[in-house]
Design a protein around this motif. Structure first.
Motif, PDB file in Angstrom:
ATOM      1  N   TRP A  79       6.924   8.876  12.600  1.00  0.00           N
ATOM      2  CA  TRP A  79       7.948   9.911  12.490  1.00  0.00           C
ATOM      3  C   TRP A  79       7.351  11.121  11.751  1.00  0.00           C
ATOM      4  N   ASP A  80       7.593  12.300  12.297  1.00  0.00           N
ATOM      5  CA  ASP A  80       7.064  13.517  11.676  1.00  0.00           C
ATOM      6  C   ASP A  80       7.614  13.724  10.268  1.00  0.00           C
ATOM      7  N   LYS A  81       8.906  13.425  10.067  1.00  0.00           N
ATOM      8  CA  LYS A  81       9.513  13.666   8.763  1.00  0.00           C
ATOM      9  C   LYS A  81       8.870  12.791   7.694  1.00  0.00           C
ATOM     10  N   SER A  82       8.563  11.548   8.024  1.00  0.00           N
ATOM     11  CA  SER A  82       7.884  10.672   7.064  1.00  0.00           C
ATOM     12  C   SER A  82       6.488  11.191   6.755  1.00  0.00           C
ATOM     13  N   PHE A  83       5.763  11.595   7.800  1.00  0.00           N
ATOM     14  CA  PHE A  83       4.389  12.093   7.606  1.00  0.00           C
ATOM     15  C   PHE A  83       4.394  13.334   6.728  1.00  0.00           C
ATOM     16  N   ASN A  84       5.353  14.242   6.980  1.00  0.00           N
ATOM     17  CA  ASN A  84       5.410  15.482   6.176  1.00  0.00           C
ATOM     18  C   ASN A  84       5.821  15.179   4.737  1.00  0.00           C
ATOM     19  N   ALA A  85       6.689  14.197   4.549  1.00  0.00           N
ATOM     20  CA  ALA A  85       7.135  13.852   3.195  1.00  0.00           C
ATOM     21  C   ALA A  85       6.007  13.296   2.345  1.00  0.00           C
ATOM     22  N   ILE A 114       7.478  -0.706   1.029  1.00  0.00           N
ATOM     23  CA  ILE A 114       6.462  -0.248   0.082  1.00  0.00           C
ATOM     24  C   ILE A 114       5.569   0.758   0.789  1.00  0.00           C
ATOM     25  N   LEU A 115       5.411   1.938   0.177  1.00  0.00           N
ATOM     26  CA  LEU A 115       4.446   2.937   0.627  1.00  0.00           C
ATOM     27  C   LEU A 115       3.273   2.917  -0.331  1.00  0.00           C
ATOM     28  N   THR A 116       2.061   2.790   0.203  1.00  0.00           N
ATOM     29  CA  THR A 116       0.895   2.667  -0.666  1.00  0.00           C
ATOM     30  C   THR A 116      -0.331   3.248   0.000  1.00  0.00           C
ATOM     31  N   SER A 117      -1.237   3.741  -0.814  1.00  0.00           N
ATOM     32  CA  SER A 117      -2.558   4.116  -0.317  1.00  0.00           C
ATOM     33  C   SER A 117      -3.383   2.840  -0.150  1.00  0.00           C
ATOM     34  N   PRO A 118      -4.429   2.864   0.688  1.00  0.00           N
ATOM     35  CA  PRO A 118      -5.216   1.644   0.908  1.00  0.00           C
ATOM     36  C   PRO A 118      -5.775   1.048  -0.369  1.00  0.00           C
ATOM     37  N   ASP A 119      -6.140   1.905  -1.331  1.00  0.00           N
ATOM     38  CA  ASP A 119      -6.702   1.380  -2.574  1.00  0.00           C
ATOM     39  C   ASP A 119      -5.626   0.943  -3.565  1.00  0.00           C
ATOM     40  N   GLY A 120      -4.349   1.206  -3.252  1.00  0.00           N
ATOM     41  CA  GLY A 120      -3.262   0.788  -4.121  1.00  0.00           C
ATOM     42  C   GLY A 120      -3.058   1.669  -5.339  1.00  0.00           C
ATOM     43  N   GLU A 121      -3.789   2.777  -5.415  1.00  0.00           N
ATOM     44  CA  GLU A 121      -3.644   3.649  -6.582  1.00  0.00           C
ATOM     45  C   GLU A 121      -2.287   4.340  -6.595  1.00  0.00           C
ATOM     46  N   THR A 122      -1.853   4.780  -5.414  1.00  0.00           N
ATOM     47  CA  THR A 122      -0.560   5.443  -5.286  1.00  0.00           C
ATOM     48  C   THR A 122       0.386   4.496  -4.575  1.00  0.00           C
ATOM     49  N   VAL A 196      11.851 -16.669   0.429  1.00  0.00           N
ATOM     50  CA  VAL A 196      12.511 -16.622   1.737  1.00  0.00           C
ATOM     51  C   VAL A 196      11.462 -16.246   2.784  1.00  0.00           C
ATOM     52  N   MET A 197      11.406 -17.014   3.899  1.00  0.00           N
ATOM     53  CA  MET A 197      10.495 -16.666   4.969  1.00  0.00           C
ATOM     54  C   MET A 197      10.897 -15.307   5.537  1.00  0.00           C
ATOM     55  N   SER A 198       9.911 -14.441   5.665  1.00  0.00           N
ATOM     56  CA  SER A 198      10.179 -13.060   6.048  1.00  0.00           C
ATOM     57  C   SER A 198       9.151 -12.586   7.061  1.00  0.00           C
ATOM     58  N   ILE A 199       9.569 -11.623   7.860  1.00  0.00           N
ATOM     59  CA  ILE A 199       8.672 -10.950   8.800  1.00  0.00           C
ATOM     60  C   ILE A 199       8.128  -9.709   8.098  1.00  0.00           C
ATOM     61  N   VAL A 200       6.808  -9.600   8.034  1.00  0.00           N
ATOM     62  CA  VAL A 200       6.153  -8.481   7.357  1.00  0.00           C
ATOM     63  C   VAL A 200       5.423  -7.645   8.399  1.00  0.00           C
ATOM     64  N   VAL A 201       5.662  -6.328   8.372  1.00  0.00           N
ATOM     65  CA  VAL A 201       4.987  -5.402   9.282  1.00  0.00           C
ATOM     66  C   VAL A 201       4.332  -4.309   8.446  1.00  0.00           C
ATOM     67  N   VAL A 202       3.072  -4.019   8.740  1.00  0.00           N
ATOM     68  CA  VAL A 202       2.317  -2.989   8.017  1.00  0.00           C
ATOM     69  C   VAL A 202       1.767  -2.007   9.037  1.00  0.00           C
ATOM     70  N   GLN A 203       1.945  -0.716   8.754  1.00  0.00           N
ATOM     71  CA  GLN A 203       1.414   0.322   9.645  1.00  0.00           C
ATOM     72  C   GLN A 203       1.200   1.599   8.861  1.00  0.00           C
ATOM     73  N   ALA A 204       0.164   2.346   9.242  1.00  0.00           N
ATOM     74  CA  ALA A 204      -0.054   3.662   8.669  1.00  0.00           C
ATOM     75  C   ALA A 204       1.009   4.629   9.177  1.00  0.00           C
ATOM     76  N   LEU A 217      -6.800  12.463   6.334  1.00  0.00           N
ATOM     77  CA  LEU A 217      -7.451  11.310   6.954  1.00  0.00           C
ATOM     78  C   LEU A 217      -7.069  10.001   6.268  1.00  0.00           C
ATOM     79  N   GLU A 218      -7.035   9.997   4.910  1.00  0.00           N
ATOM     80  CA  GLU A 218      -6.698   8.773   4.195  1.00  0.00           C
ATOM     81  C   GLU A 218      -5.243   8.424   4.474  1.00  0.00           C
ATOM     82  N   PRO A 219      -4.962   7.244   4.993  1.00  0.00           N
ATOM     83  CA  PRO A 219      -3.595   6.922   5.406  1.00  0.00           C
ATOM     84  C   PRO A 219      -2.719   6.490   4.229  1.00  0.00           C
ATOM     85  N   THR A 220      -1.432   6.611   4.455  1.00  0.00           N
ATOM     86  CA  THR A 220      -0.444   5.953   3.604  1.00  0.00           C
ATOM     87  C   THR A 220       0.167   4.821   4.426  1.00  0.00           C
ATOM     88  N   LEU A 221       0.096   3.620   3.897  1.00  0.00           N
ATOM     89  CA  LEU A 221       0.568   2.446   4.631  1.00  0.00           C
ATOM     90  C   LEU A 221       2.020   2.151   4.260  1.00  0.00           C
TER      91      LEU A 221
END
Length: 503
Positions: A79-85, A114-122, A196-204, A217-221
């Motif tokens: 979504w563009d709004k998420s990317f711009n945010a 959860i929104l995170t950088s790959p290194d987990g710093e942010t 609780v058993m849960s479905i987990v989805v991760v995407q940039a 270039l560095e993604p936010t996951l």
């Protein structure tokens, strides 16, 4: 001498009689043993067949649930709004409130986002609609670290240089799929989150254009967690016809418990488990008393074996027919499900040699309010009533399918005029508006419909479905409770509808 001869003959007769009795007992014993082993083998094969069929159904059910969660999650991550945010770090509180709490948590029930950088710093974490501390978010992040690494690798593997930045590879379109294809940058798995058993989805998080500026270039996951609730399991039990569906550790050894891995996640120590519908116990309880009686008489035993094996074959045929029906039909309404609908369309395309057909995409309005206000049973009654009305309205001119939730689709083969299709779609919308009596009250819903035709609105099933969804989108945004033909919408509506469906 005569007495000795008579005694000798009597002894021989006794020995012969004993031999005959022994032979008879042996024959009866062998006959009974043969019947026992044959029946035992048949029951074992029947139990094995039913268990394997149910394993396939359970795996397909959870695969479908995961696909749905991926589609729901993509509405925020693609979504563009998420990317711009995320341009200057983590999004502000308004974005969290409007989109992560009031939308993703309220509508789709994601317990964690959860929104995170790959290194987990942010990192930014939202639990049940409320923003949490970085410490709590990182604690949950540890349980899905392998998925975040895979998601980052998938994201980078999909990048290619373009216009001074990077372009994410587009997904390959599949004309047989009824849902929009998403870029291959998401990963999923099933984990035990908060017990609780849960479905987990991760995407940039990426924009709709899939173009990534060099500075971004560095993604936010985005990590989303959808708990598998008891209600979801109960609904799945009803659809599949199994009992005690749940999850258990993979090392569990419990007699009578069927298990199968789901989700394709090698790090998941839990497997789906349920009590299978084994016909063996029923057959044993019914057959053993008769075998104990009929084994005394050879002819009766033969008749009994014939009748019992005939009943067993019929039981297997009924079981196979039931499972085949469940695989292609919706157990609540009896309509074709998505799989059955896809098969019908494939057959028409394969046999049609370009002959026209039409697809009506229908969606019930205010159905969620009925479920929330009156309960799941009322929602089921609404779906059953609407299914009956749609089927009676369409008649022999086509077939009606329930694709999931409150989504229906009608397939019409033949060269129908635009006016005929609009008239039928409007009649279906009116059918949905007729009040439904339930538990002494009238339930009110509505409906919207979109119409598309092959080949006028696309040269493939995917294109026609996109146009039908776009027409449905236009109908909803024009005020609902109406039908819109794909020929009456412009390209802008098609783009908006595609964005809304992929989001």
């Amino acid at each position: 001498m005569a007495d000795k001869t008579q005694n000798g003959r009597s002894g021989r007769r006794r020995r012969v009689n004993c031999a005959i009795r022994a032979a008879a007992l042996m024959i009866i014993g062998l006959f009974g043993a043969a019947n026992f082993f044959v029946l035992d083998y048949a029951i074992e094969r029947a139990d094995s067949f039913v268990a394997e069929t149910e394993r396939t159904l359970v795996r397909n059910e959870f695969s479908h649930q995961i696909d749905q969660v991926v589609q729901y999650q993509s509405q925020l991550s693609f979504w563009d709004k998420s990317f711009n945010a995320l341009a200057h770090g983590m999004p502000d509180d308004k974005f969290v409130h409007d989109h992560m709490r009031d939308w993703m948590w309220s509508d789709f029930g994601f317990s964690w986002m959860i929104l995170t950088s790959p290194d987990g710093e942010t990192i930014l974490g939202v639990h049940r609609g409320e923003k949490v501390s970085e410490r709590k978010a990182r604690e949950k992040l540890q349980w899905v670290s392998d998925l975040t690494r895979r998601a980052e690798r998938a994201y980078r593997a999909a990048l290619s240089p373009d216009r001074g930045g990077w372009q994410v590879a587009r997904a390959k379109e599949d004309p047989d799929l009824l849902t929009p294809a998403l870029p291959e940058i998401h990963v999923s798995g099933m984990r035990l989150i908060d017990r609780v058993m849960s479905i987990v989805v991760v995407q940039a998080v990426v924009p709709k254009s899939l173009y990534i500026p060099a500075s971004r270039l560095e993604p936010t996951l985005l990590i989303t967690v959808k708990p598998v609730s008891q209600k979801m399991l109960s609904n799945a039990e009803q659809r599949l016809g199994v009992h005690d569906l749940g999850f258990t550790p993979i090392v569990t050894e419990e007699p009578g418990l069927a298990m199968t891995p789901v989700g394709g996640d090698a790090y998941n120590p839990m497997v789906a488990s349920w009590r299978p519908n084994m016909p063996g116990s029923f057959v044993w309880r019914s057959a053993l008393p008769q075998i104990a009686i009929f084994v005394l008489v050879f002819a009766a035993v033969m008749l009994f074996v014939t009748l019992r094996f005939s009943a067993l074959v019929k039981a297997l045929q009924r079981s196979e027919a039931k499972n085949a029906f469940l695989a292609r039909h919706d157990p609540l309404t009896g309509l074709k499900n998505r799989s059955g609908f896809d098969d019908d369309v494939r057959r028409i395309i394969a046999k049609g040699n370009g002959k026209p057909f039409a697809i009506l995409a229908l969606d019930l309005d205010r159905f969620k309010a009925v479920n929330d206000r009156h309960g799941h049973a009322a929602g089921d009654a609404v779906l059953q009533a609407v299914a009956r009305r749609f089927t009676e309205r369409v008649g022999t001119e086509g077939s009606v399918a329930r694709l999931g939730g409150d989504e229906f689709s009608v397939l019409l083969t033949g060269d129908f005029s635009r006016e005929t299709l609009v008239e039928l779609a409007e009649a279906l919308v009116r059918d949905a508006q007729v009040p439904i009596a339930y538990d002494g009250q009238l339930l009110l819903i509505g409906g919207s419909a979109g119409i598309a035709q092959f080949p006028d609105h696309g040269g493939s099933l995917h294109d026609v479905m996109v146009m039908a969804d776009a027409a449905l989108y236009a109908a909803k945004h024009a005020g609902r409770n109406r039908a819109v033909h794909a020929g009456d919408i412009d390209d802008g509506v098609v783009v908006q509808a595609g964005a809304a469906r992929a989001a």
